[in-house]
Design an enzyme around this catalytic site. Structure first.
Site, PDB file in Angstrom:
ATOM      1  N   HIS A   7      45.570  -3.756   6.269  1.00 21.45           N
ATOM      2  CA  HIS A   7      45.329  -2.335   5.982  1.00 21.45           C
ATOM      3  C   HIS A   7      44.313  -1.742   6.946  1.00 21.45           C
ATOM      4  O   HIS A   7      43.586  -2.461   7.624  1.00 21.45           O
ATOM      5  CB  HIS A   7      44.879  -2.112   4.535  1.00 21.45           C
ATOM      6  CG  HIS A   7      43.568  -2.731   4.151  1.00 21.45           C
ATOM      7  ND1 HIS A   7      43.465  -3.985   3.581  1.00 21.45           N
ATOM      8  CD2 HIS A   7      42.295  -2.278   4.233  1.00 21.45           C
ATOM      9  CE1 HIS A   7      42.197  -4.260   3.317  1.00 21.45           C
ATOM     10  NE2 HIS A   7      41.458  -3.239   3.720  1.00 21.45           N
ATOM     11  N   GLU A  43      39.711   3.344  -4.944  1.00 23.39           N
ATOM     12  CA  GLU A  43      40.610   3.254  -3.789  1.00 23.39           C
ATOM     13  C   GLU A  43      42.058   3.479  -4.165  1.00 23.39           C
ATOM     14  O   GLU A  43      42.475   3.259  -5.298  1.00 23.39           O
ATOM     15  CB  GLU A  43      40.476   1.885  -3.124  1.00 23.39           C
ATOM     16  CG  GLU A  43      40.857   0.744  -4.060  1.00 23.39           C
ATOM     17  CD  GLU A  43      40.919  -0.594  -3.346  1.00 23.39           C
ATOM     18  OE1 GLU A  43      39.847  -1.114  -3.031  1.00 23.39           O
ATOM     19  OE2 GLU A  43      42.022  -1.111  -3.141  1.00 23.39           O
ATOM     20  N   GLN A  60      44.397   2.247   3.196  1.00 27.89           N
ATOM     21  CA  GLN A  60      43.512   2.132   2.030  1.00 27.89           C
ATOM     22  C   GLN A  60      42.531   3.299   2.065  1.00 27.89           C
ATOM     23  O   GLN A  60      41.691   3.380   2.954  1.00 27.89           O
ATOM     24  CB  GLN A  60      42.745   0.803   2.100  1.00 27.89           C
ATOM     25  CG  GLN A  60      41.804   0.550   0.942  1.00 27.89           C
ATOM     26  CD  GLN A  60      40.991  -0.716   1.171  1.00 27.89           C
ATOM     27  OE1 GLN A  60      40.264  -0.812   2.137  1.00 27.89           O
ATOM     28  NE2 GLN A  60      41.146  -1.686   0.285  1.00 27.89           N
ATOM     29  N   HIS A  84      37.256   0.784   8.424  1.00 27.43           N
ATOM     30  CA  HIS A  84      37.437  -0.613   8.832  1.00 27.43           C
ATOM     31  C   HIS A  84      38.907  -0.929   9.038  1.00 27.43           C
ATOM     32  O   HIS A  84      39.790  -0.174   8.613  1.00 27.43           O
ATOM     33  CB  HIS A  84      36.833  -1.572   7.798  1.00 27.43           C
ATOM     34  CG  HIS A  84      37.518  -1.598   6.465  1.00 27.43           C
ATOM     35  ND1 HIS A  84      37.190  -0.751   5.428  1.00 27.43           N
ATOM     36  CD2 HIS A  84      38.539  -2.365   5.992  1.00 27.43           C
ATOM     37  CE1 HIS A  84      37.947  -1.017   4.385  1.00 27.43           C
ATOM     38  NE2 HIS A  84      38.792  -1.986   4.698  1.00 27.43           N
ATOM     39  N   GLU A 134      37.824  -6.813   8.419  1.00 30.22           N
ATOM     40  CA  GLU A 134      37.995  -7.544   7.160  1.00 30.22           C
ATOM     41  C   GLU A 134      39.114  -8.564   7.341  1.00 30.22           C
ATOM     42  O   GLU A 134      40.063  -8.324   8.093  1.00 30.22           O
ATOM     43  CB  GLU A 134      38.359  -6.528   6.060  1.00 30.22           C
ATOM     44  CG  GLU A 134      38.582  -7.108   4.682  1.00 30.22           C
ATOM     45  CD  GLU A 134      38.952  -6.006   3.661  1.00 30.22           C
ATOM     46  OE1 GLU A 134      38.677  -4.812   3.906  1.00 30.22           O
ATOM     47  OE2 GLU A 134      39.550  -6.367   2.630  1.00 30.22           O
TER      48      GLU A 134
HETATM   49  C1  MC0 Z   1      27.966   0.175   9.411  1.00 31.82           C
HETATM   50  N1  MC0 Z   1      28.067   0.129  10.751  1.00 31.82           N
HETATM   51  C2  MC0 Z   1      29.348   0.258  11.083  1.00 31.82           C
HETATM   52  C3  MC0 Z   1      30.055   0.380   9.866  1.00 31.82           C
HETATM   53  N2  MC0 Z   1      29.168   0.318   8.849  1.00 31.82           N
HETATM   54  N3  MC0 Z   1      29.953   0.272  12.277  1.00 31.82           N
HETATM   55  C4  MC0 Z   1      31.303   0.422  12.285  1.00 31.82           C
HETATM   56  N4  MC0 Z   1      32.049   0.569  11.156  1.00 31.82           N
HETATM   57  C5  MC0 Z   1      31.455   0.559   9.937  1.00 31.82           C
HETATM   58  N5  MC0 Z   1      32.197   0.687   8.842  1.00 31.82           N
HETATM   59  C6  MC0 Z   1      26.966   0.029  11.716  1.00 31.82           C
HETATM   60  C7  MC0 Z   1      25.961   1.139  11.489  1.00 31.82           C
HETATM   61  O1  MC0 Z   1      26.328   2.311  12.180  1.00 31.82           O
HETATM   62  C8  MC0 Z   1      24.687   0.539  12.053  1.00 31.82           C
HETATM   63  O2  MC0 Z   1      24.667   0.667  13.448  1.00 31.82           O
HETATM   64  C9  MC0 Z   1      24.836  -0.930  11.710  1.00 31.82           C
HETATM   65  O3  MC0 Z   1      26.231  -1.164  11.505  1.00 31.82           O
HETATM   66  C10 MC0 Z   1      24.092  -1.301  10.430  1.00 31.82           C
HETATM   67  O4  MC0 Z   1      24.598  -0.465   9.398  1.00 31.82           O
HETATM   68  P1  MC0 Z   1      23.725   0.170   8.218  1.00 31.82           P
HETATM   69  O5  MC0 Z   1      24.330   1.447   7.855  1.00 31.82           O
HETATM   70  O6  MC0 Z   1      22.285   0.120   8.546  1.00 31.82           O
HETATM   71  O7  MC0 Z   1      24.024  -0.719   6.983  1.00 31.82           O
HETATM   72  P2  MC0 Z   1      23.837  -2.230   6.618  1.00 31.82           P
HETATM   73  O8  MC0 Z   1      23.324  -3.074   7.739  1.00 31.82           O
HETATM   74  O9  MC0 Z   1      23.102  -2.246   5.340  1.00 31.82           O
HETATM   75  O10 MC0 Z   1      25.371  -2.599   6.340  1.00 31.82           O
HETATM   76  C11 MC0 Z   1      26.362  -2.658   7.296  1.00 31.82           C
HETATM   77  C12 MC0 Z   1      27.402  -3.712   6.830  1.00 31.82           C
HETATM   78  C13 MC0 Z   1      27.869  -3.252   5.434  1.00 31.82           C
HETATM   79  C14 MC0 Z   1      28.534  -3.740   7.851  1.00 31.82           C
HETATM   80  C15 MC0 Z   1      26.724  -5.085   6.758  1.00 31.82           C
HETATM   81  O11 MC0 Z   1      28.454  -1.958   5.533  1.00 31.82           O
HETATM   82  C16 MC0 Z   1      28.864  -4.195   4.797  1.00 31.82           C
HETATM   83  O12 MC0 Z   1      28.446  -5.205   4.200  1.00 31.82           O
HETATM   84  N6  MC0 Z   1      30.162  -3.882   4.857  1.00 31.82           N
HETATM   85  C17 MC0 Z   1      31.200  -4.738   4.266  1.00 31.82           C
HETATM   86  C18 MC0 Z   1      31.583  -4.271   2.890  1.00 31.82           C
HETATM   87  C19 MC0 Z   1      32.199  -2.907   2.866  1.00 31.82           C
HETATM   88  O13 MC0 Z   1      32.096  -2.120   3.808  1.00 31.82           O
HETATM   89  N7  MC0 Z   1      32.846  -2.566   1.720  1.00 31.82           N
HETATM   90  C20 MC0 Z   1      33.528  -1.292   1.529  1.00 31.82           C
HETATM   91  C21 MC0 Z   1      34.984  -1.446   1.603  1.00 31.82           C
HETATM   92  P3  MC0 Z   1      23.409   1.262  14.231  1.00 31.82           P
HETATM   93  O14 MC0 Z   1      23.829   1.249  15.673  1.00 31.82           O
HETATM   94  O15 MC0 Z   1      23.163   2.600  13.655  1.00 31.82           O
HETATM   95  O16 MC0 Z   1      22.314   0.270  13.950  1.00 31.82           O
HETATM   96  S1  MC0 Z   1      35.565  -2.388   0.241  1.00 31.82           S
HETATM   97  C22 MC0 Z   1      37.133  -2.854   0.637  1.00 31.82           C
HETATM   98  O17 MC0 Z   1      37.608  -2.508   1.670  1.00 31.82           O
HETATM   99  C23 MC0 Z   1      37.842  -3.729  -0.375  1.00 31.82           C
HETATM  100  C24 MC0 Z   1      37.897  -3.052  -1.707  1.00 31.82           C
HETATM  101  C25 MC0 Z   1      39.240  -4.181   0.066  1.00 31.82           C
HETATM  102  O18 MC0 Z   1      39.632  -3.994   1.225  1.00 31.82           O
HETATM  103  O19 MC0 Z   1      39.981  -4.740  -0.763  1.00 31.82           O
END
Ligand code: MC0
Length: 143
Positions: A7, A43, A60, A84, A134
């Site tokens: 997705h 979602e 998604q 993503h 992912e």
């Molecule tokens: C954050 N960053 C991204 C981003 N999110 N870059 C590209 N795409 C994204 N989606 C970048 C920010 O701009 C920042 O860069 C750096 O990563 C750190 O981000 P932050 O905003 O300070 O936040 P953190 O470090 O607390 O978290 C970022 C992290 C988090 C990727 C670790 O978003 C995460 O754990 N994501 C995985 C879970 C998730 O997103 N779940 C939602 C979908 P700079 O350069 O400014 O430092 S759930 C889903 O999809 C499920 C239901 C499913 O598929 O079934």
């Protein structure tokens, strides 16, 4: 082995409005919807096509359910758009371990529960050329 685009995750402020845009503009219908409390999202999965590995590809659409969720943070900074990309695999554990051995940060020790009971993990966007990535193993097909 990664065998499909499972997705593309698209972050939005208003899920119902975004679902209606995809229906009216492209004719895509909601295949499945749910709330994932752990991830802080509501979602809708829009199925685009079945894939040759026994799985399927979806759009998604993601609306945050709380202010401290990752999607809410991302929306506040970037506005709506592609959040993503997810690759499908029969072996999320094995592929995550393999990718980790190449120096890419895998965000979860163990895969968590994703859409439709799938098992998911994420790779850090900073290790993937700015793309939050992912890995997914589907609950229904095992792919
Ligand atoms: C954050 N960053 C991204 C981003 N999110 N870059 C590209 N795409 C994204 N989606 C970048 C920010 O701009 C920042 O860069 C750096 O990563 C750190 O981000 P932050 O905003 O300070 O936040 P953190 O470090 O607390 O978290 C970022 C992290 C988090 C990727 C670790 O978003 C995460 O754990 N994501 C995985 C879970 C998730 O997103 N779940 C939602 C979908 P700079 O350069 O400014 O430092 S759930 C889903 O999809 C499920 C239901 C499913 O598929 O079934």
């Amino acid at each position: 082995m990664l065998t499909r685009i499972d997705h593309i995750g698209i972050a939005c402020f208003d899920l119902d409005k975004t679902v209606e845009f995809y229906r009216a503009t492209y004719g895509f219908e909601v295949f499945h919807s749910e709330v994932n409390e752990e991830q802080g999202v509501r979602e809708a999965m829009l199925k685009i096509n079945d894939t040759g590995d026994g799985g399927a590809s979806y759009l998604q659409l993601l609306e945050p359910t709380r202010e401290d969720s990752t999607v809410a943070k991302w929306l506040a900074k970037n506005g709506e758009g592609v959040h993503h990309i997810a690759f499908g695999t029969a072996d999320v554990d094995g592929d995550a371990a393999d990718i980790k051995s190449k120096g890419v940060r895998v965000l979860y020790e163990e895969p968590r529960i994703g859409s439709m009971g799938s098992r998911i993990t994420f790779l850090h966007p900073k290790d993937c050329g700015g793309v939050l990535t992912e890995l997914v193993t589907s609950a229904t097909t095992g792919h």
